[in-house]
Scaffold this motif. Structure first.
Motif, short mmCIF file in Angstrom:
data_model
loop_
_atom_site.label_atom_id
_atom_site.label_comp_id
_atom_site.label_asym_id
_atom_site.label_seq_id
_atom_site.Cartn_x
_atom_site.Cartn_y
_atom_site.Cartn_z
N PRO A 358 73.54 84.52 126.57
CA PRO A 358 74.67 84.09 125.73
C PRO A 358 75.82 85.09 125.84
CG PRO A 358 72.92 85.01 124.37
CD PRO A 358 72.38 84.94 125.75
N MET A 359 77.03 84.57 126.11
CA MET A 359 78.21 85.40 126.25
C MET A 359 79.34 84.85 125.38
SD MET A 359 77.23 87.70 128.40
CE MET A 359 78.79 88.47 128.82
N ALA A 360 80.21 85.74 124.91
CA ALA A 360 81.38 85.32 124.14
C ALA A 360 82.52 85.06 125.11
CB ALA A 360 81.75 86.39 123.13
N VAL A 361 82.94 83.79 125.21
CA VAL A 361 84.03 83.41 126.11
C VAL A 361 85.08 82.66 125.30
CG1 VAL A 361 84.67 82.11 128.17
CG2 VAL A 361 82.43 83.22 128.05
N ASN A 362 86.28 83.25 125.21
CA ASN A 362 87.39 82.64 124.44
C ASN A 362 86.96 82.33 123.01
OD1 ASN A 362 89.10 82.69 126.72
ND2 ASN A 362 88.27 80.72 127.42
N GLY A 363 86.24 83.23 122.39
CA GLY A 363 85.84 83.08 121.01
C GLY A 363 84.66 82.16 120.80
N GLN A 364 84.06 81.66 121.90
CA GLN A 364 82.92 80.76 121.80
C GLN A 364 81.70 81.40 122.48
OE1 GLN A 364 83.03 77.77 120.17
NE2 GLN A 364 85.18 78.22 119.65
N VAL A 365 80.52 81.13 121.91
CA VAL A 365 79.28 81.61 122.52
C VAL A 365 78.79 80.57 123.52
CG1 VAL A 365 76.90 82.31 122.14
CG2 VAL A 365 78.65 82.94 120.48
N VAL A 366 78.73 80.97 124.79
CA VAL A 366 78.28 80.07 125.86
C VAL A 366 77.19 80.76 126.67
CG1 VAL A 366 80.46 78.84 126.04
CG2 VAL A 366 80.10 80.90 127.40
N ILE A 367 76.39 79.96 127.35
CA ILE A 367 75.33 80.50 128.22
C ILE A 367 75.89 80.64 129.62
CG2 ILE A 367 73.00 80.19 129.09
CD1 ILE A 367 73.17 80.64 126.08
N ARG A 368 75.81 81.84 130.18
CA ARG A 368 76.34 82.10 131.51
C ARG A 368 75.30 82.84 132.37
NH1 ARG A 368 82.00 81.67 132.05
NH2 ARG A 368 82.56 79.80 130.86
N PRO A 369 75.31 82.60 133.68
CA PRO A 369 74.43 83.34 134.59
C PRO A 369 75.01 84.73 134.84
CG PRO A 369 75.72 81.77 135.85
CD PRO A 369 76.08 81.55 134.40
N MET A 370 74.37 85.75 134.32
CA MET A 370 74.92 87.11 134.38
C MET A 370 74.05 88.01 135.26
SD MET A 370 77.55 86.65 132.48
CE MET A 370 78.13 88.36 132.40
N MET A 371 74.71 88.92 135.93
CA MET A 371 74.01 89.91 136.75
C MET A 371 74.55 91.30 136.43
SD MET A 371 74.09 90.63 140.89
CE MET A 371 73.27 89.15 141.43
N TYR A 372 73.66 92.25 136.24
CA TYR A 372 74.08 93.65 136.09
C TYR A 372 74.32 94.24 137.48
CZ TYR A 372 72.84 93.72 131.13
OH TYR A 372 72.78 93.47 129.78
N LEU A 373 75.40 95.00 137.61
CA LEU A 373 75.71 95.73 138.83
C LEU A 373 75.61 97.22 138.55
CD1 LEU A 373 78.86 93.82 140.18
CD2 LEU A 373 76.46 93.48 140.81
N ALA A 374 75.16 97.98 139.54
CA ALA A 374 75.07 99.44 139.41
C ALA A 374 75.71 100.07 140.64
CB ALA A 374 73.62 99.88 139.28
N LEU A 375 76.55 101.05 140.42
CA LEU A 375 77.14 101.81 141.52
C LEU A 375 76.75 103.27 141.35
CD1 LEU A 375 79.15 101.72 144.00
CD2 LEU A 375 80.86 102.60 142.38
N SER A 376 75.90 103.75 142.25
CA SER A 376 75.60 105.18 142.29
C SER A 376 76.53 105.83 143.29
CB SER A 376 74.14 105.41 142.70
OG SER A 376 73.25 104.93 141.72
N TYR A 377 77.08 107.02 142.93
CA TYR A 377 78.08 107.63 143.79
C TYR A 377 77.98 109.16 143.73
CZ TYR A 377 80.59 108.07 139.32
OH TYR A 377 80.94 108.36 138.04
N ASP A 378 78.53 109.79 144.76
CA ASP A 378 78.57 111.24 144.85
C ASP A 378 79.80 111.73 144.09
OD1 ASP A 378 78.52 113.90 145.48
OD2 ASP A 378 78.25 113.62 147.64
N HIS A 379 79.56 112.38 142.95
CA HIS A 379 80.67 112.79 142.08
C HIS A 379 81.49 113.92 142.71
CE1 HIS A 379 82.95 112.54 138.57
NE2 HIS A 379 82.02 112.64 137.63
N ARG A 380 80.98 114.57 143.74
CA ARG A 380 81.75 115.60 144.43
C ARG A 380 82.97 115.00 145.13
NH1 ARG A 380 77.82 118.07 148.63
NH2 ARG A 380 77.52 115.82 148.93
N LEU A 381 82.83 113.74 145.54
CA LEU A 381 83.86 113.07 146.33
C LEU A 381 84.60 112.00 145.54
CD1 LEU A 381 85.20 112.61 149.09
CD2 LEU A 381 83.27 111.16 149.71
#
Length: 408
Positions: A358-381
């Motif tokens: 369930p996600m809030a879209v334009n003030g309404q609760v709707v069911i959406r296909p969601m994916m978590y993304l992760a970005l691991s990175y070298d903080h030196r660069l």
């Protein structure tokens, strides 16, 4: 004249290899271009083929031995058939006429072609009545035996066969067993590089989530036409992520860079490594110049890499290099992870499982296909702001795929 069987010339990035499997034994007949031995490196398994017809005369490097480039593995002798086996005495119940042929050994009554067919189909040559001269078993005799075996009615199971020892369950009831096996070179190299990555860089991970509604709708609408138009190539999600990543890399060149000593190397191309799971471990073949590839070319490349990884056919060239990596733990159901950067790259993108939430879209609760993304990175660069903005760019491109076509 003996022919030397040598290890291949390894690239500069590969110091040595290990003899993994000998597919022939001394005395076995070998045909030209037939696989003789596998050499395992810390990247791929290299197949060594026979240069000519002959007989494997000698094995110099046994399985498990370490070998260098062009080091001698064994020798191949002349001849098209295996060396004669020791004489076998005829059984007393066998007919007298068959005794001389049996006493001369299997190789005398079985032609090389017939022997190969028998071995491939699991047929005991001694169970075949030879029709050739002197009781010799011909190729036709073996083929007839194979057909008879195929057409024979299945025998009723007498008793449940005992499971082989190697297939025993890990957790046997009341039995505290342990099994120790040597780590493969690939697994050892993976472990080494993972530890190296965490100890040699200031690694940090940032997260975001992407609404996959538009991508899934686009894929659902055009997947059949796409497959028909591109000779059976299927439209998957990975190609969208690769295209979004290459576009984001153009805008944030530091994410596509690497550190070399005290220098920063900026790459004017996007060689995207795609993590692929295989029986031997996780491998990362590289899509060269992915920024120039179409969705169909990306999907075709990924499918090809997957098949090669499964068959152990990936080459060292296909595994070398890469400026950025994408890994998809969602294939196995992972909802969130912190992927480890593949040195000397500066970042890696982690995809995960698509979950209806369930996600809030334009003030309404709707069911959406969601994916978590992760970005691991070298903080030196890469600064935190740059990493977060890079990941948001990928999110925006995927949530509105038209941006990929309009370059906005």
């Amino acid at each position: 004249m003996a022919i030397e069987i040598k290890a291949p010339t390894f690239p500069e990035s590969v110091a040595d290899g290990t003899v993994a499997t000998w597919h022939k034994k001394p005395g076995d007949a070998v045909k030209r271009d037939e696989l003789i031995v596998d050499i395992e490196t810390d990247k791929v398994v290299i197949e060594v083929l026979a240069e000519a017809d002959g007989v494997l005369a000698q094995i110099i490097k046994n399985e498990g031995d370490t070998v260098l480039s062009n080091e001698l593995l064994g020798t191949l002798g002349e001849g098209g058939a295996a060396a004669p086996a020791p004489a076998v005495a005829a059984q007393s119940a066998a007919p007298a006429a068959a005794a001389p042929a049996a006493a001369a050994g299997d190789d005398q009554i079985l032609s090389p072609a017939a022997r190969k067919i028998a071995e491939e189909n699991g047929i005991d040559p001694n169970s075949i009545a030879g029709t050739g001269k002197g009781g010799r078993v011909t190729k036709e005799d073996v083929v007839a035996a194979v057909e008879a075996k195929k057409n024979a009615p299945a025998a009723a199971p007498a008793a449940k066969p005992a499971a082989p020892a190697a297939a025993a369950p890990v957790f046997a009831t009341g039995d505290r067993t342990e099994k120790r096996v040597p780590m493969t070179r690939l697994r050892a190299k993976i472990a080494e590089r993972l530890v190296e990555a965490q100890s040699s860089m200031a690694m940090l991970t940032t997260f975001n989530e992407v609404d996959m509604t538009e991508v899934m709708a686009l894929r659902s609408k055009y997947k059949d036409l796409f497959e028909k138009s591109h000779n059976g190539v299927r439209l998957g999600f990975m190609s969208f992520f690769v295209k979004a990543a290459t576009e984001a890399l153009k805008r944030f060149p530091a994410v596509n860079a690497s550190i070399d000593g005290t220098d920063i190397v900026y790459h004017g191309y996007a060689d995207i490594g795609v993590a692929v799971s295989s029986d031997r471990g996780l491998v990362v073949p590289v899509l060269r110049n992915a920024e120039l590839m179409s969705l169909a070319e990306i999907e075709n490349g990924i499918v090809t890499f997957g098949k090669k990884a499964k068959d152990g056919k990936l080459s060292i060239e296909e595994m070398t290099g890469g400026t950025f990596t994408i890994t998809n733990g969602g294939t196995f159901g992972s909802m969130m992870s912190t992927p480890i950067v593949n040195p000397p790259q500066a970042a890696i993108l982690g995809m995960h499982n698509i979950i209806q939430r369930p996600m809030a879209v334009n003030g309404q609760v709707v069911i959406r296909p969601m994916m978590y993304l992760a970005l691991s990175y070298d903080h030196r660069l890469i600064d935190g702001k740059e990493a977060v903005t890079f990941l948001v760019t990928i999110k925006n491109l995927l949530e509105d795929p038209a941006r990929l076509l309009l370059d906005i």
